[in-house]
Design an enzyme around this catalytic site. Structure first.
Site, PDB file in Angstrom:
ATOM      1  N   HIS A   1      13.055  -4.308 -49.154  1.00 15.95           N
ATOM      2  CA  HIS A   1      11.996  -5.099 -49.327  1.00 15.95           C
ATOM      3  C   HIS A   1      12.375  -6.407 -50.195  1.00 15.95           C
ATOM      4  CE1 HIS A   1      11.101  -3.438 -53.387  1.00 15.95           C
ATOM      5  NE2 HIS A   1      11.774  -2.239 -52.888  1.00 15.95           N
ATOM      6  N   ASP A   2      11.665  -7.141 -49.889  1.00 15.59           N
ATOM      7  CA  ASP A   2      11.597  -8.729 -50.420  1.00 15.59           C
ATOM      8  C   ASP A   2      12.826  -9.326 -50.896  1.00 15.59           C
ATOM      9  OD1 ASP A   2       8.643  -8.457 -51.353  1.00 15.59           O
ATOM     10  OD2 ASP A   2       9.310  -6.444 -52.401  1.00 15.59           O
TER      11      ASP A   2
ATOM     12  N   GLY B   1      16.280  -3.849 -53.468  1.00 16.13           N
ATOM     13  CA  GLY B   1      14.901  -4.734 -53.305  1.00 16.13           C
ATOM     14  C   GLY B   1      15.136  -5.893 -54.082  1.00 16.13           C
TER      15      GLY B   1
END
Length: 268
Positions: A121-122, A139
């Site tokens: 994520h991200d 992440g």
């Protein structure tokens, strides 16, 4: 203009560009957008808010857009955006952003994500990046254009990998890696510049020569990092490659720098 196999489950609300192909036993969710000419091979799951640019190739058993492996995630409407002509090979996973990050996971154009690689994520991945088999980004990692991460390598959360850097296979990267740098080991140390990669990308010989001089100065044991950085900027600041390194090192980051084994970890 699309070619959808009879066994594929494609939500009618999905947006499909012209000449999209979707193979057998794929599952495509309602908030998915596939650019023109993109090919989804068999047994692929694309869920959530995922946009793939034109002419991407997605191979069997890829999973894009399922909930990230973040215990703070609360089903926020985050996204994945992938550029043009990116190749996503078997068993790759990419997770959407989160409210604690950018709300978006981005992958650029012309990337090659080999078997089993993972983008958490991200993350923000630039153009023409290669993740070799089972390379893993935790992440909030950022990867600059043209970087190559070797097989079974792993990058710690919030670490930045500079443009055209090279990470050796089975390396664990826990600190920022400068643009054009080459790191190998667990935990990895900076072990020079990615000269082969620079030559293959067609960078001028004169720029590479000055970059090597700047590298030696920057990671010597003379003075402080701040002083050495100022000296490098004074002498080589007009060199476009060196300027990328300088700007990278001046940018605020949550991590220290990846340095050669004979250089003390510098303070920011």
């Amino acid at each position: 203009m699309t070619n959808i196999h009879a066994t594929a489950l494609v939500d009618p609300r999905a947006k499909l560009g012209p000449n999209v192909e979707i193979g057998p036993f794929c599952v495509i969710g309602p908030d998915v957008e596939l650019g023109a000419g993109t090919v989804i091979h068999s047994h692929v799951v694309i869920a959530g808010r995922v946009t793939l640019g034109p002419e991407c190739q997605v191979y069997p058993f890829v999973c894009l857009g399922k909930a990230p492996q973040d215990v703070k995630f609360r089903d926020e409407p985050s996204t994945i955006v992938v550029g043009t002509k990116t190749i996503i090979r078997e068993h790759v996973t990419i997770h959407p952003g989160t409210a604690s990050g950018h709300m978006t996971t981005k992958v650029g154009s012309g990337c090659f994500l080999m078997i089993g690689s993972h983008i958490a994520h991200d993350c923000e991945v630039g153009d023409n990046v290669t993740l070799v088999n089972n390379a893993t980004l935790a992440g909030h990692v950022s990867v600059g254009d043209g970087a190559i991460l070797g097989g079974l390598s792993a990058v710690h959360q919030h670490v930045r990998i500079g443009a055209y850097a090279f990470v050796g296979g089975m390396s664990g990267i826990g600190a920022d890696l400068i643009p054009f740098g080459m790191a190998i080991g667990n935990r990895a140390n900076l072990c020079g510049l990615n000269i082969i990669g620079l030559k293959r990308r067609g960078f001028p010989r004169e720029q590479i020569h000055e970059l090597r001089q700047a590298y030696r100065m920057l990671f010597s044991n003379d003075g402080t990092l701040k002083e050495r950085l100022e000296d490098v900027e004074s002498m080589f600041g007009s060199n476009a490659l060196v300027r990328q390194v300088i700007d990278f090192m001046k940018t605020d980051s949550e991590r220290s720098f990846c340095v050669p084994i004979n250089v003390a970890t510098p303070n920011r």
